[in-house]
Design an enzyme around this catalytic site. Structure first.
Site, PDB file in Angstrom:
ATOM      1  N   LYS A  34       0.755  -0.756   0.251  1.00 51.96           N
ATOM      2  CA  LYS A  34       0.337   0.248  -0.126  1.00 51.96           C
ATOM      3  C   LYS A  34       0.514   1.462  -0.011  1.00 51.96           C
ATOM      4  O   LYS A  34       0.704   2.484  -0.370  1.00 51.96           O
ATOM      5  CB  LYS A  34      -1.052   0.051   1.188  1.00 51.96           C
ATOM      6  CG  LYS A  34      -2.094  -1.250   1.300  1.00 51.96           C
ATOM      7  CD  LYS A  34      -3.071  -0.470   2.569  1.00 51.96           C
ATOM      8  CE  LYS A  34      -4.348  -2.120   1.628  1.00 51.96           C
ATOM      9  NZ  LYS A  34      -5.453  -1.085   3.027  1.00 51.96           N
ATOM     10  N   LYS A  40      -6.534 -12.084  -7.245  1.00 52.41           N
ATOM     11  CA  LYS A  40      -7.824 -11.927  -6.501  1.00 52.41           C
ATOM     12  C   LYS A  40      -8.423 -10.823  -6.641  1.00 52.41           C
ATOM     13  O   LYS A  40      -8.368  -9.690  -7.392  1.00 52.41           O
ATOM     14  CB  LYS A  40      -7.305 -11.475  -5.139  1.00 52.41           C
ATOM     15  CG  LYS A  40      -8.243 -12.237  -4.340  1.00 52.41           C
ATOM     16  CD  LYS A  40      -7.754 -11.426  -2.851  1.00 52.41           C
ATOM     17  CE  LYS A  40      -9.276 -11.087  -1.955  1.00 52.41           C
ATOM     18  NZ  LYS A  40      -8.254 -10.787  -0.555  1.00 52.41           N
ATOM     19  N   LYS A  88     -11.887  -4.779  -5.589  1.00 55.42           N
ATOM     20  CA  LYS A  88     -13.323  -3.616  -5.832  1.00 55.42           C
ATOM     21  C   LYS A  88     -12.605  -2.442  -6.352  1.00 55.42           C
ATOM     22  O   LYS A  88     -12.920  -1.960  -6.634  1.00 55.42           O
ATOM     23  CB  LYS A  88     -14.130  -3.513  -4.585  1.00 55.42           C
ATOM     24  CG  LYS A  88     -13.716  -3.139  -3.170  1.00 55.42           C
ATOM     25  CD  LYS A  88     -14.089  -3.616  -2.097  1.00 55.42           C
ATOM     26  CE  LYS A  88     -14.004  -3.552  -0.330  1.00 55.42           C
ATOM     27  NZ  LYS A  88     -14.652  -3.832   0.440  1.00 55.42           N
TER      28      LYS A  88
END
Ligand code: TRP
Length: 338
Positions: free
Chosen positions: A120, A202, A205
């Protein structure tokens, strides 16, 4: 006195962030639907992790709306607030208080090694804030404050459950047994629903490719289109295989949506092409999500009800959380407030 053996259920705790877009099919199958299925066997506590969400910038109005939507989604997926505790993280301030204490028992080095932090911070290079760094400590507090036995998470969150165990162990070692050591609980089915566009990744969203993810609120025509475009392979047989990530993923999705085993799915589509199979996947998923979507829409029109569920959930959660927090405060030497 007679010894009454009351069988105590194990405590399950999990959380989901309300950030970004609405939930994906992956969140639905892999997380919240499994959460609903665990309610009879375990004492379940489910949380909307809105405090974790602000470790990356959020638009306030959207975060608020997404928090309601997340709560509505848990209810629509079958989580019953009479059976389980459902609440919004920021409504139970004891989490943040425990997180502060646990910060002082967590090492800079171990947080620096967290894969998600490294990931991140490379993606948000302009906002590597302290919250992003101590994110795992807040998550440890979420888990440890309820003395949770099991933490259902996706594979990507396993490292966070492990650090929660490490922190608990360290604290227990210093101050005698205080925290239960939690275990990650990775569901057997649907743990990993992959992207339709890049089936090695994966389903997420935050994927910028709109065709990569099925969102739970997608209209039927969008669902059908996305499945039609799903990436497969050139073998043309509806059969699982090591070099067929796309088809493996579609078989998983179709079997979850229909309740068939993967073997039955292969038998049903023996001799048929990918076109037929993808269309069937789209139909089955649209059919599975339809009642869910309708219920979310209904619940979103009834914010008073959602507020009431959140308030009652937070009250129950806060009572449990207070027990652990006051034990911890006492152990570290805080003067009790009398
Ligand atoms: N970090 C989790 C995620 O992004 C959400 C979360 C927050 C969580 N607190 C938790 C999950 C406690 C399990 C237990 O998916």
């Amino acid at each position: 006195m007679a010894d009454i053996a009351v069988e105590k259920k194990k405590i399950v705790l999990s959380g989901i962030q309300p950030s970004g877009n609405q939930f994906t099919l992956g969140n639905y199958i892999g997380a919240i639907r499994n959460w609903a299925n665990m309610q009879d066997e375990f004492d379940c506590i489910y949380m909307i992790a809105n405090e974790h969400s602000i470790t990356v910038r959020q638009e306030p109005a959207k975060l608020r709306e997404n928090t309601y939507r997340a709560l509505a989604s848990l209810l629509a997926a079958g989580i019953d607030p009479q059976k389980s505790i459902v609440f919004i993280q920021s409504h139970v301030p004891a989490h943040a208080e425990l997180a502060w204490i646990l910060n002082c028992y967590t090492m800079f080095g171990e947080l620096s090694r967290m894969t998600q932090f490294k990931d991140k911070s490379s993606k948000n290079a302009d906002n590597i804030n302290a919250g992003l760094f101590t994110y795992p400590v807040l998550m440890a507090a979420d888990i440890l404050i309820y003395q949770a036995d099991l933490v259902p998470v996706g594979a990507d969150q396993k490292q966070h459950v492990e650090i929660a165990r490490d922190i608990a162990n360290r604290f227990n070692g210093l101050y005698s047994n205080t925290f239960k050591l939690p275990e990650p609980y990775i569901p057997a089915i649907g743990a990993k629903i992959m992207s339709l566009a890049e089936p090695e990744k994966k389903m997420s969203k935050s994927d910028p490719n709109v065709n990569a993810s099925i969102l739970v609120m997608d209209k039927k025509e969008d669902i059908l289109r996305k499945f039609k475009r799903a990436v497969t392979d050139s073998q043309g047989e509806v059969r699982r295989g090591p070099d067929k990530p796309g088809i493996n993923n579609l078989i998983t999705i179709y079997s979850v949506a229909t309740g068939l085993t993967p073997e039955q799915v292969e038998a049903q589509f023996a001799g048929k092409g990918y076109g037929d199979f993808k269309a069937a996947c789209g139909e089955a998923v649209a059919e599975m999500l339809r009642p869910f979507r309708e219920q979310v829409e209904d619940l979103m029109k009834n914010k008073d009800y959602l507020d009431q569920v959140a308030r009652e959930g937070a009250e129950k959660a806060a009572r449990l959380a207070a027990r652990t927090l006051s034990k911890v405060q006492k152990k570290v030497g805080f003067v009790p407030k009398l």
